[in-house]
Design a protein around this motif. Structure first.
Motif, PDB file in Angstrom:
ATOM      1  N   VAL A 137       0.855  -1.185   0.000  1.00 54.72           N
ATOM      2  CA  VAL A 137       0.000   0.000   0.000  1.00 54.72           C
ATOM      3  C   VAL A 137       0.889   1.233   0.000  1.00 54.72           C
ATOM      4  CG1 VAL A 137      -1.820   1.256   1.202  1.00 54.72           C
ATOM      5  CG2 VAL A 137      -1.762  -1.253   1.295  1.00 54.72           C
ATOM      6  N   VAL A 138       0.694   2.098  -0.982  1.00 55.35           N
ATOM      7  CA  VAL A 138       1.450   3.355  -1.064  1.00 55.35           C
ATOM      8  C   VAL A 138       0.546   4.467  -0.539  1.00 55.35           C
ATOM      9  CG1 VAL A 138       2.675   4.970  -2.562  1.00 55.35           C
ATOM     10  CG2 VAL A 138       2.710   2.507  -3.067  1.00 55.35           C
ATOM     11  N   GLY A 139       0.896   4.978   0.626  1.00 57.87           N
ATOM     12  CA  GLY A 139       0.084   6.017   1.256  1.00 57.87           C
ATOM     13  C   GLY A 139      -0.566   5.501   2.519  1.00 57.87           C
ATOM     14  N   ALA A 140      -0.281   6.135   3.659  1.00 56.15           N
ATOM     15  CA  ALA A 140      -0.804   5.691   4.949  1.00 56.15           C
ATOM     16  C   ALA A 140      -1.860   6.639   5.481  1.00 56.15           C
ATOM     17  CB  ALA A 140       0.327   5.532   5.958  1.00 56.15           C
ATOM     18  N   GLY A 141      -2.668   7.188   4.562  1.00 50.75           N
ATOM     19  CA  GLY A 141      -3.843   7.939   4.978  1.00 50.75           C
ATOM     20  C   GLY A 141      -4.971   6.974   5.317  1.00 50.75           C
ATOM     21  N   TYR A 142      -6.174   7.531   5.511  1.00 51.09           N
ATOM     22  CA  TYR A 142      -7.250   6.663   6.009  1.00 51.09           C
ATOM     23  C   TYR A 142      -7.674   5.618   4.983  1.00 51.09           C
ATOM     24  CZ  TYR A 142     -10.888   9.192   3.377  1.00 51.09           C
ATOM     25  OH  TYR A 142     -11.660   9.728   2.382  1.00 51.09           O
ATOM     26  N   ILE A 143      -7.642   5.919   3.688  1.00 52.32           N
ATOM     27  CA  ILE A 143      -8.063   4.931   2.692  1.00 52.32           C
ATOM     28  C   ILE A 143      -7.082   3.770   2.660  1.00 52.32           C
ATOM     29  CG2 ILE A 143      -8.508   4.515   0.238  1.00 52.32           C
ATOM     30  CD1 ILE A 143      -9.409   7.410  -0.001  1.00 52.32           C
ATOM     31  N   GLY A 144      -5.793   4.075   2.614  1.00 44.85           N
ATOM     32  CA  GLY A 144      -4.785   3.024   2.574  1.00 44.85           C
ATOM     33  C   GLY A 144      -4.795   2.156   3.811  1.00 44.85           C
ATOM     34  N   LEU A 145      -4.968   2.775   4.990  1.00 44.13           N
ATOM     35  CA  LEU A 145      -4.956   1.992   6.217  1.00 44.13           C
ATOM     36  C   LEU A 145      -6.233   1.177   6.393  1.00 44.13           C
ATOM     37  CD1 LEU A 145      -3.159   4.109   8.940  1.00 44.13           C
ATOM     38  CD2 LEU A 145      -2.249   2.455   7.321  1.00 44.13           C
ATOM     39  N   GLU A 146      -7.366   1.732   5.994  1.00 43.22           N
ATOM     40  CA  GLU A 146      -8.605   0.956   6.082  1.00 43.22           C
ATOM     41  C   GLU A 146      -8.514  -0.314   5.240  1.00 43.22           C
ATOM     42  OE1 GLU A 146     -11.896   4.533   6.866  1.00 43.22           O
ATOM     43  OE2 GLU A 146     -11.973   3.349   5.030  1.00 43.22           O
ATOM     44  N   LEU A 147      -8.123  -0.148   3.986  1.00 43.11           N
ATOM     45  CA  LEU A 147      -8.054  -1.307   3.088  1.00 43.11           C
ATOM     46  C   LEU A 147      -6.881  -2.221   3.449  1.00 43.11           C
ATOM     47  CD1 LEU A 147      -8.967   0.391  -0.298  1.00 43.11           C
ATOM     48  CD2 LEU A 147     -10.387  -1.126   1.085  1.00 43.11           C
ATOM     49  N   GLY A 148      -5.744  -1.630   3.791  1.00 41.79           N
ATOM     50  CA  GLY A 148      -4.606  -2.448   4.184  1.00 41.79           C
ATOM     51  C   GLY A 148      -4.916  -3.300   5.401  1.00 41.79           C
ATOM     52  N   SER A 149      -5.609  -2.725   6.388  1.00 48.15           N
ATOM     53  CA  SER A 149      -5.981  -3.479   7.579  1.00 48.15           C
ATOM     54  C   SER A 149      -6.950  -4.602   7.242  1.00 48.15           C
ATOM     55  CB  SER A 149      -6.610  -2.544   8.624  1.00 48.15           C
ATOM     56  OG  SER A 149      -5.693  -1.558   9.028  1.00 48.15           O
ATOM     57  N   ALA A 150      -7.919  -4.313   6.363  1.00 52.58           N
ATOM     58  CA  ALA A 150      -8.894  -5.341   5.980  1.00 52.58           C
ATOM     59  C   ALA A 150      -8.207  -6.519   5.309  1.00 52.58           C
ATOM     60  CB  ALA A 150      -9.949  -4.736   5.054  1.00 52.58           C
ATOM     61  N   PHE A 151      -7.299  -6.247   4.384  1.00 51.92           N
ATOM     62  CA  PHE A 151      -6.614  -7.341   3.687  1.00 51.92           C
ATOM     63  C   PHE A 151      -5.651  -8.082   4.615  1.00 51.92           C
ATOM     64  CE2 PHE A 151      -8.092  -5.200  -0.210  1.00 51.92           C
ATOM     65  CZ  PHE A 151      -8.600  -6.312  -0.867  1.00 51.92           C
ATOM     66  N   ALA A 152      -5.088  -7.380   5.598  1.00 54.86           N
ATOM     67  CA  ALA A 152      -4.264  -8.076   6.591  1.00 54.86           C
ATOM     68  C   ALA A 152      -5.111  -9.071   7.375  1.00 54.86           C
ATOM     69  CB  ALA A 152      -3.607  -7.066   7.535  1.00 54.86           C
ATOM     70  N   LYS A 153      -6.330  -8.700   7.725  1.00 53.14           N
ATOM     71  CA  LYS A 153      -7.238  -9.618   8.425  1.00 53.14           C
ATOM     72  C   LYS A 153      -7.598 -10.813   7.553  1.00 53.14           C
ATOM     73  CE  LYS A 153      -9.502  -5.983  11.152  1.00 53.14           C
ATOM     74  NZ  LYS A 153     -10.782  -5.288  11.394  1.00 53.14           N
ATOM     75  N   LEU A 154      -7.659 -10.584   6.245  1.00 52.37           N
ATOM     76  CA  LEU A 154      -8.036 -11.649   5.317  1.00 52.37           C
ATOM     77  C   LEU A 154      -6.864 -12.559   4.957  1.00 52.37           C
ATOM     78  CD1 LEU A 154     -10.351  -9.576   2.953  1.00 52.37           C
ATOM     79  CD2 LEU A 154     -11.076 -11.344   4.583  1.00 52.37           C
ATOM     80  N   GLY A 155      -5.676 -12.230   5.444  1.00 50.64           N
ATOM     81  CA  GLY A 155      -4.533 -13.105   5.231  1.00 50.64           C
ATOM     82  C   GLY A 155      -3.443 -12.572   4.336  1.00 50.64           C
ATOM     83  N   SER A 156      -3.587 -11.366   3.791  1.00 45.52           N
ATOM     84  CA  SER A 156      -2.522 -10.794   2.968  1.00 45.52           C
ATOM     85  C   SER A 156      -1.316 -10.426   3.825  1.00 45.52           C
ATOM     86  CB  SER A 156      -3.005  -9.524   2.250  1.00 45.52           C
ATOM     87  OG  SER A 156      -3.944  -9.803   1.260  1.00 45.52           O
ATOM     88  N   ARG A 157      -0.142 -10.539   3.236  1.00 49.39           N
ATOM     89  CA  ARG A 157       1.063  -9.999   3.865  1.00 49.39           C
ATOM     90  C   ARG A 157       1.178  -8.558   3.377  1.00 49.39           C
ATOM     91  NH1 ARG A 157       6.474 -12.873   2.440  1.00 49.39           N
ATOM     92  NH2 ARG A 157       7.047 -10.989   1.310  1.00 49.39           N
ATOM     93  N   VAL A 158       0.928  -7.619   4.270  1.00 50.40           N
ATOM     94  CA  VAL A 158       0.757  -6.214   3.881  1.00 50.40           C
ATOM     95  C   VAL A 158       1.996  -5.397   4.230  1.00 50.40           C
ATOM     96  CG1 VAL A 158      -0.619  -4.126   4.210  1.00 50.40           C
ATOM     97  CG2 VAL A 158      -1.747  -6.365   4.140  1.00 50.40           C
ATOM     98  N   THR A 159       2.417  -4.574   3.272  1.00 48.60           N
ATOM     99  CA  THR A 159       3.487  -3.595   3.472  1.00 48.60           C
ATOM    100  C   THR A 159       2.916  -2.219   3.186  1.00 48.60           C
ATOM    101  OG1 THR A 159       5.200  -5.158   2.795  1.00 48.60           O
ATOM    102  CG2 THR A 159       5.764  -2.815   2.709  1.00 48.60           C
ATOM    103  N   ILE A 160       3.194  -1.264   4.059  1.00 50.63           N
ATOM    104  CA  ILE A 160       2.718   0.112   3.875  1.00 50.63           C
ATOM    105  C   ILE A 160       3.908   1.035   3.711  1.00 50.63           C
ATOM    106  CG2 ILE A 160       1.512   2.041   4.960  1.00 50.63           C
ATOM    107  CD1 ILE A 160      -0.304  -0.018   6.306  1.00 50.63           C
ATOM    108  N   VAL A 161       3.866   1.854   2.657  1.00 53.91           N
ATOM    109  CA  VAL A 161       4.937   2.806   2.351  1.00 53.91           C
ATOM    110  C   VAL A 161       4.364   4.213   2.436  1.00 53.91           C
ATOM    111  CG1 VAL A 161       6.625   3.554   0.638  1.00 53.91           C
ATOM    112  CG2 VAL A 161       6.015   1.123   0.819  1.00 53.91           C
ATOM    113  N   GLU A 162       4.927   5.038   3.305  1.00 51.63           N
ATOM    114  CA  GLU A 162       4.418   6.387   3.524  1.00 51.63           C
ATOM    115  C   GLU A 162       5.581   7.379   3.497  1.00 51.63           C
ATOM    116  OE1 GLU A 162       2.873   9.844   4.153  1.00 51.63           O
ATOM    117  OE2 GLU A 162       1.508   8.135   3.905  1.00 51.63           O
TER     118      GLU A 162
END
Length: 464
Positions: free
Chosen positions: A182-207
């Motif tokens: 996820v490129v961007g740690a605003g609310y859209i990126g964190l909402e979706l990044g968190s959801a996919f982390a719960k679903l089993g994705s290995r998530v990386t956030i770049v801000e």
């Protein structure tokens, strides 16, 4: 030759600003036409707020069951891990979108609003051509309400396409990506990044900035940061995205090291911009304020009887702001004396845990001229009873020291979004700390934390 329709009000855009404006115009007896190039409901209903919250809800259930398969939770255990049929999850999400989309259409019909499906192209401030399925339609109006909304910002070195996606594509992926950057740690990126982390994705956030949710103060964001770290989300703060590589996304860390983070999908959420191109804005002779359409406190543009609302006119780019402006403009056209002057507009991040902000924060006020009361969820019975007390959640109230008038409320915690109306109402009506302290709040509820925060600011909280 195009057929010609003449109307009192032409609304361009069927999102939460446009359709509310059109419905209110219809209720007020104004002959109204609404033009929408996609599905009624706009970004929020079709490809933003509503579908993302549905995905977040489903992801939370999946995560809870996955945990119960690993170890008992509240005495509940599963003998095998849950299976995820993500296509079925997306299909369920679409049923919600379809239901709300149909509901908007029914409301417009009841208000006697004519809906024209197609893309408006203006030739002057009050005239547009719409290429409909039945052929071109020319619409001439006395009043025009521009509600075209916004679109995701695209980075020049990360064009949308293939595995580089915006939030729109993220909500309709055919399967959960094993590795998501996820490129961007605003609310859209964190909402979706968190959801996919719960679903089993290995998530990386770049801000690029040095912390997540950089618009909010560090204390408010800290519980979200801790949740991400506990879930194994890889955070690269103060880092730059450099571009796509075969194996993923190339980045430069804050230390100057260049790395490539593996990715099956690269979600770019660096912001949104007003949709000002492709429909003839340049033909309308309206003044601009940077990339936004300039309006006054009635949402009037510099061109007579041309109005603009929502994301098109600037921050905050929130659906509920657009709806409020749309309703107001309809009433002004009908002859009422209105202006847009809210004391505060609530903003909610549906992260884990959720964040609510209304009014001024601690960095916006003079510490010598204000009082702050903070009450932790760890001391709230309802939070404890639903296992929501251990993540650092709290409610914080900020008031003017002399008058005790409440100027800001911030909160972080599970389900805290449901208190946003109470927080906004307190500021909008000019409540003082004694007002909130004197209201009997139901027990056991999370709302008691608001009451206790006010008591804390007054110097006599009961439960801490």
């Amino acid at each position: 030759m195009a057929d010609i329709v003449k109307t009192k009000v032409l609304v361009v855009g069927g999102g939460p600003g446009g359709y509310v404006a059109a419905i209110r115009c219809g209720q007020l007896g104004l002959d109204t036409v609404l033009v929408e190039g996609g599905r009624l409901g706009g970004t929020c209903l079709v490809r933003g707020c509503i579908p993302s919250k549905a995905l977040i809800h489903a992801a939370s259930h999946f995560e809870a069951m996955a945990h119960a398969a690993e170890r008992p939770l509240f005495g509940i255990a599963l003998d095998a891990p849950p299976r995820l049929d993500f296509a079925a999850t997306v299909a369920w999400k679409e049923t919600i979108v379809d239901r709300l989309n149909g509901g908007v259409g029914a409301l417009l019909k009841r208000a006697k609003v004519r809906v024209v499906a197609g893309w408006a192209q203006f030739s002057d401030a009050k005239t547009c051509i719409v290429d409909t399925a039945e052929g071109p339609l020319k619409i001439q109006a006395e009043h025009v309400i521009l509600a075209t909304g916004s679109v995701p910002v695209e980075l020049p070195f990360l064009r949308f396409g293939g595995r580089v996606i915006s939030s729109t594509e993220a909500l309709s992926l055919p399967e959960v990506p094993k590795r998501l950057v996820v490129v961007g740690a605003g609310y859209i990126g964190l909402e979706l990044g968190s959801a996919f982390a719960k679903l089993g994705s290995r998530v990386t956030i770049v801000e690029a900035q040095d912390r997540i949710l950089p618009l909010y103060d560090a204390k408010l964001v800290d519980p979200v940061r801790r949740w991400l770290e506990r879930r194994g989300v890889e955070l690269h703060l103060g880092a730059k995205a450099l571009g796509e590589r075969d194996e993923g996304l190339a980045i430069e860390t804050i230390a100057g090291e260049q790395l490539t983070r593996p990715a099956d999908a690269i979600l770019v959420t660096v912001g949104r911009k007003p949709l000002t191109e492709g429909w003839g804005l340049q033909e309308m002779a309206v003044a601009m304020d940077g990339s936004f359409v300039r309006v006054d406190d009635r949402c009037a543009t510099s061109t007579r009887n041309v109005w603009a609302i929502g994301d098109l006119v600037g921050e905050p780019m929130l659906a509920h702001k657009a709806s409020a402006q749309g309703e107001m403009v309809a009433e002004i056209i009908a002859g009422n004396n209105r202006r847009f002057d809210p004391q505060a507009i609530p903003a909610v991040c549906f992260t884990e845990p959720e964040i609510v902000t209304v009014g001024l924060g601690p960095d916006d006020v003079d510490a010598n001229d204000s009082v702050i009361g903070l009450f932790p969820f760890a001391a709230n019975g309802r939070a404890l009873s639903m296992a929501a007390a251990a993540d650092g959640g709290f409610v914080r109230v900020i008031a003017h020291k002399g008058s005790h008038r409440i100027v800001g409320v911030q909160a972080v915690g599970q389900h805290i979004s449901e208190l946003s109306a109470s927080f906004a109402q307190a500021i909008e009506i000019g409540a003082v700390l004694e007002d909130i302290a004197g209201i009997i709040h139901a027990h056991p509820t999370l709302g008691e934390a608001f009451h206790e925060a006010a008591l804390k600011a007054l110097g006599h909280a009961i439960h801490i």
